[in-house]
Design a protein around this motif. Structure first.
Motif, PDB file in Angstrom:
ATOM      1  N   UNK A 213      32.336  43.456  36.853  1.00 11.51           N
ATOM      2  CA  UNK A 213      31.859  44.097  35.633  1.00 11.51           C
ATOM      3  C   UNK A 213      32.786  43.804  34.466  1.00 11.51           C
ATOM      4  N   UNK A 214      34.097  43.853  34.713  1.00 12.65           N
ATOM      5  CA  UNK A 214      35.065  43.533  33.660  1.00 12.65           C
ATOM      6  C   UNK A 214      34.868  42.101  33.160  1.00 12.65           C
ATOM      7  N   UNK A 215      34.677  41.168  34.077  1.00 11.88           N
ATOM      8  CA  UNK A 215      34.490  39.764  33.684  1.00 11.88           C
ATOM      9  C   UNK A 215      33.233  39.589  32.836  1.00 11.88           C
ATOM     10  N   UNK A 216      32.149  40.239  33.216  1.00 11.63           N
ATOM     11  CA  UNK A 216      30.910  40.130  32.449  1.00 11.63           C
ATOM     12  C   UNK A 216      31.072  40.732  31.053  1.00 11.63           C
ATOM     13  N   UNK A 217      31.695  41.892  30.971  1.00 14.67           N
ATOM     14  CA  UNK A 217      31.894  42.536  29.670  1.00 14.67           C
ATOM     15  C   UNK A 217      32.785  41.681  28.780  1.00 14.67           C
ATOM     16  N   UNK A 218      33.863  41.131  29.345  1.00 20.58           N
ATOM     17  CA  UNK A 218      34.769  40.308  28.550  1.00 20.58           C
ATOM     18  C   UNK A 218      34.091  39.017  28.093  1.00 20.58           C
ATOM     19  N   UNK A 219      33.299  38.404  28.974  1.00 24.16           N
ATOM     20  CA  UNK A 219      32.586  37.190  28.581  1.00 24.16           C
ATOM     21  C   UNK A 219      31.638  37.470  27.428  1.00 24.16           C
ATOM     22  N   UNK A 246      39.364  37.278  36.406  1.00 23.90           N
ATOM     23  CA  UNK A 246      39.654  37.912  37.697  1.00 23.90           C
ATOM     24  C   UNK A 246      41.034  37.524  38.214  1.00 23.90           C
ATOM     25  N   UNK A 247      41.660  36.490  37.613  1.00 24.57           N
ATOM     26  CA  UNK A 247      43.022  36.106  37.984  1.00 24.57           C
ATOM     27  C   UNK A 247      43.978  36.858  37.067  1.00 24.57           C
ATOM     28  N   UNK A 248      44.811  37.750  37.576  1.00 23.19           N
ATOM     29  CA  UNK A 248      45.679  38.555  36.716  1.00 23.19           C
ATOM     30  C   UNK A 248      46.576  37.689  35.844  1.00 23.19           C
ATOM     31  N   UNK A 249      46.618  37.997  34.561  1.00 18.91           N
ATOM     32  CA  UNK A 249      47.484  37.368  33.573  1.00 18.91           C
ATOM     33  C   UNK A 249      47.088  35.929  33.250  1.00 18.91           C
ATOM     34  N   UNK A 250      46.652  35.168  34.246  1.00 18.00           N
ATOM     35  CA  UNK A 250      46.282  33.777  33.994  1.00 18.00           C
ATOM     36  C   UNK A 250      45.088  33.708  33.054  1.00 18.00           C
ATOM     37  N   UNK A 251      44.079  34.584  33.282  1.00 19.43           N
ATOM     38  CA  UNK A 251      42.922  34.591  32.408  1.00 19.43           C
ATOM     39  C   UNK A 251      43.286  34.937  30.982  1.00 19.43           C
ATOM     40  N   UNK A 325      36.487  32.665  47.179  1.00 20.38           N
ATOM     41  CA  UNK A 325      35.613  33.830  47.270  1.00 20.38           C
ATOM     42  C   UNK A 325      36.119  34.844  48.294  1.00 20.38           C
ATOM     43  N   UNK A 326      36.705  34.345  49.395  1.00 21.64           N
ATOM     44  CA  UNK A 326      37.129  35.231  50.470  1.00 21.64           C
ATOM     45  C   UNK A 326      38.532  35.789  50.276  1.00 21.64           C
ATOM     46  N   UNK A 327      39.306  35.221  49.351  1.00 18.14           N
ATOM     47  CA  UNK A 327      40.724  35.558  49.266  1.00 18.14           C
ATOM     48  C   UNK A 327      40.955  37.026  48.916  1.00 18.14           C
ATOM     49  N   UNK A 328      40.214  37.551  47.932  1.00 15.65           N
ATOM     50  CA  UNK A 328      40.428  38.944  47.539  1.00 15.65           C
ATOM     51  C   UNK A 328      40.018  39.914  48.646  1.00 15.65           C
ATOM     52  N   UNK A 329      38.809  39.783  49.262  1.00 17.23           N
ATOM     53  CA  UNK A 329      38.510  40.687  50.379  1.00 17.23           C
ATOM     54  C   UNK A 329      39.510  40.596  51.529  1.00 17.23           C
ATOM     55  N   UNK A 330      39.916  39.369  51.873  1.00 15.35           N
ATOM     56  CA  UNK A 330      40.888  39.218  52.959  1.00 15.35           C
ATOM     57  C   UNK A 330      42.219  39.857  52.577  1.00 15.35           C
ATOM     58  N   UNK A 331      42.639  39.665  51.318  1.00 15.94           N
ATOM     59  CA  UNK A 331      43.887  40.278  50.867  1.00 15.94           C
ATOM     60  C   UNK A 331      43.788  41.798  50.891  1.00 15.94           C
ATOM     61  N   UNK A 332      42.632  42.343  50.515  1.00 18.69           N
ATOM     62  CA  UNK A 332      42.455  43.794  50.534  1.00 18.69           C
ATOM     63  C   UNK A 332      42.505  44.333  51.962  1.00 18.69           C
TER      64      UNK A 332
END
Length: 365
Positions: A213-219, A246-251, A325-332
């Motif tokens: 949702x944050x990405x859509x609003x920012x776009x 969705x990438x902290x600070x990099x975006x 795609x899987x990195x964030x769920x796996x990290x969580x």
């Protein structure tokens, strides 16, 4: 089964699952995308099901609505985006050399003050223009080879046509899938595993849905605001900022460089317009950091941003886009399991030191 055998069993299962994903990473994209869509829309499917009293009908209604919304957005955005991309590809060398010309006085000042070697600066503009053109031609050739390669074309077609079908069946059968998995849990530890999965679901759902949702609003915000202040390719830059937020600070860093760099290449000596672009980006950062992220994402994932960036880079490096795609769920999930293991450790005799011969007992079963 002893604790050591249980640990060995789950570790072997995790290794086998990782090997399976690595071996089949080139064909898993439609399935992972369909799973992500089904997971993302499952709460909405549950709400519609309560109204229509049928899981299948609720899924059909939601798929129709999502398809109409997606097609409408594509018809509205794709022509604008494609036109701006074509213009950007044509004018990028010009903007690059113009930006260098704007920064050249600053570079000369730095050279005089700090003794920086700027030999050959006079010829740099023409060389840079030629190199930018070569880079664009190289990128075009690479993209052309990727798109025309047989396997990439199959993946693209599979993503377009198989993903909706996979998402439909997963959304329709989601309660059955959850019940089936729950039926295979080891009975002695079922309650513990359910608790861990609830925590993991809270972390993943809070981050994925909130961050999307944050990405859509920012776009939408950056694309609209930058276009209104007259920045060339403002829509493209806004979409890019939204996609990588969705990438902290990099975006944030990349978006600032793109927006302000384009403003410096386009507007001077109209510095007021440059200030407008800086103000748009500053307001966007304030909204993201103080309103959108705390309200929609918060600390739901429970992972430090540095480790999140590591997970994204590691997933992308090992498994490509599927790993991304899987990195964030796996990290969580990994974060939930690590916190559970640390709690168990702090409650154990190993940490408290209350049991005598706790280490020696492991040598004498």
């Amino acid at each position: 089964m002893t604790a050591s055998r249980q640990i060995r069993f789950w570790l072997i299962g995790a290794v086998v699952a990782g090997l399976f994903v690595w071996l089949l990473r080139d064909m898993l994209l439609p399935f992972v995308a369909g799973l992500a869509i089904a997971y993302f829309l499952n709460p909405l499917t549950d709400r519609i099901e309560k109204l229509v009293r049928s899981r299948t009908l609720a899924t059909i209604v939601l798929v129709i609505i999502a398809t109409l919304v997606g097609v409408g957005l594509l018809l509205a955005i794709v022509p604008l985006v494609s036109d701006q991309l074509a213009t950007l590809a044509r004018k990028l060398p010009e903007y690059t050399t113009r930006l260098y010309a704007r920064l050249l006085p600053l570079l000369q000042t730095l050279q005089e003050r700090f003794g920086i070697d700027a030999a050959g600066a006079k010829d740099f503009e023409s060389v840079l223009s030629a190199r930018a053109g070569d880079a664009l031609r190289f990128v075009g050739a690479v993209l052309g080879s990727v798109v025309t390669s047989g396997f990439a074309l199959v993946n693209l077609l599979a993503l377009l046509f198989l993903t909706p079908v996979i998402a439909f069946y997963l959304m329709r059968d989601w309660p059955k899938l959850v019940a089936t998995v729950d039926g295979y849990l080891p009975r002695a530890h079922a309650d513990t595993i359910r608790g861990l999965m609830r925590d993991a679901n809270t972390a993943v759902a809070g981050y994925v849905r909130g961050q999307a949702t944050v990405c859509l609003v920012l776009a939408f915000y950056y694309g609209t605001a930058l276009a209104l202040v007259g920045l060339d390719f403002g829509l493209i830059i806004g979409i890019i900022i939204g996609l990588i937020s969705f990438i902290p600070y990099v975006g944030s860093f990349t978006g600032g460089v793109l927006a302000i760099g384009m403003a410096l290449a386009q507007f001077p000596p109209d510095w007021l317009s440059v200030g407008k672009v800086v103000a748009v980006f500053a307001v966007g950062q304030f909204l993201e950091g103080n309103v959108l992220a705390p309200k929609l994402v918060g600390d739901s994932i429970g992972i430090h941003p540095v480790w999140l960036m590591f997970a994204l880079l590691a997933g992308g490096t090992l498994f490509g886009f599927v790993g991304l795609l899987l990195s964030v769920p796996v990290a969580a999930v990994a974060g939930v399991l690590v916190r559970f293991a640390l709690r168990e450790y702090r409650d154990s005799a190993y940490y408290r030191g209350t049991a005598e011969r706790v280490l020696l007992d492991t040598d004498h079963p």
